[in-house]
Design an enzyme around this catalytic site. Structure first.
Site, PDB file in Angstrom:
ATOM      1  CB  SER A 288      -0.057   3.137   3.621  1.00 49.56           C
ATOM      2  OG  SER A 288       0.141   1.876   4.175  1.00 49.56           O
TER       3      SER A 288
ATOM      4  CG  HIS B 231      -2.770   3.324   7.814  1.00 51.88           C
ATOM      5  ND1 HIS B 231      -3.749   2.790   7.023  1.00 51.88           N
ATOM      6  CD2 HIS B 231      -1.599   2.913   7.253  1.00 51.88           C
ATOM      7  CE1 HIS B 231      -3.212   2.096   6.030  1.00 51.88           C
ATOM      8  NE2 HIS B 231      -1.916   2.156   6.159  1.00 51.88           N
TER       9      HIS B 231
END
Length: 197
Positions: free
Chosen positions: A96, A121
């Site tokens: 992330s 993501h």
């Protein structure tokens, strides 16, 4: 009892200060755990201090599940902003907002230890409240997602369409897969494999 606690606290503070001094001497920075504003401030401070000492390369060791988007953006921009070359070493997991930070180094300076996992993501939202506020936040999340996808695409040489598809869900990679994707430049097993200069 109070005296014992005070002495222990003083010893712990001295030990932490000594560790920080040794890290400064070795031009090393550790990013571990959740990416948040206090961590960003701490790392920025270290980077500025190290830049003032010399232009020799700085090593950043990162093990993070991600966290606050803007804190990650701050560190990404600071790593690119400072004069010294930054060598990034991923360990444990880099996910992330951790990926945002990791990709600030040039590809040839992005390393992974052998058991590190990488994950990209889309940013997550959790806003509650009035429909108008939720709509505003949804638009901002889309902007952030598009910006992060462009950042990943540029740093990895993957097409923007591919990155957009891959970040639609959690996309996990082993070091070999992350190397093929363009996230890391090299998998290393030992300190001697770092190319600092």
């Amino acid at each position: 009892m109070h005296c014992e606690l005070t002495n222990r606290s003083e010893k712990e503070t001295t030990a932490i200060s000594s560790t920080q001094n040794q890290l400064i001497k070795s031009r090393s920075v550790i990013i571990s755990g959740e990416i948040n504003q206090p961590l960003a401030e701490n790392v920025m401070t270290q980077l500025i201090i190290l830049q003032e000492i010399s232009n020799d390369p700085i090593k950043i060791f990162i093990n993070s599940q991600g966290g606050h988007v803007e804190a990650g953006d701050t560190l990404h921009d600071m790593i690119k902003f400072i004069k010294p070359k930054v060598i990034m070493i991923g360990t444990g997991w880099v996910a992330s907002a951790g990926i945002t930070i990791f990709l600030a180094a040039n590809k040839e300076n992005r390393y992974s230890l052998p058991n590190t996992r990488f994950m990209i993501h889309q940013p997550l939202g959790g806003v509650q409240g009035r429909a108008s506020d939720i709509e505003i936040e949804a638009k901002e999340i889309i902007k952030i997602r598009n910006r992060i996808n462009r950042l990943i695409s540029k740093a990895t040489n993957q097409s923007l369409d591919k990155v957009a598809k891959d970040t639609d869900r959690n996309y996990w990679m082993e070091p070999e897969e992350a190397r093929d994707y363009g996230i890391i430049g090299q998998i290393i097993h030992h300190w001697d494999e770092l190319h600092e200069y």
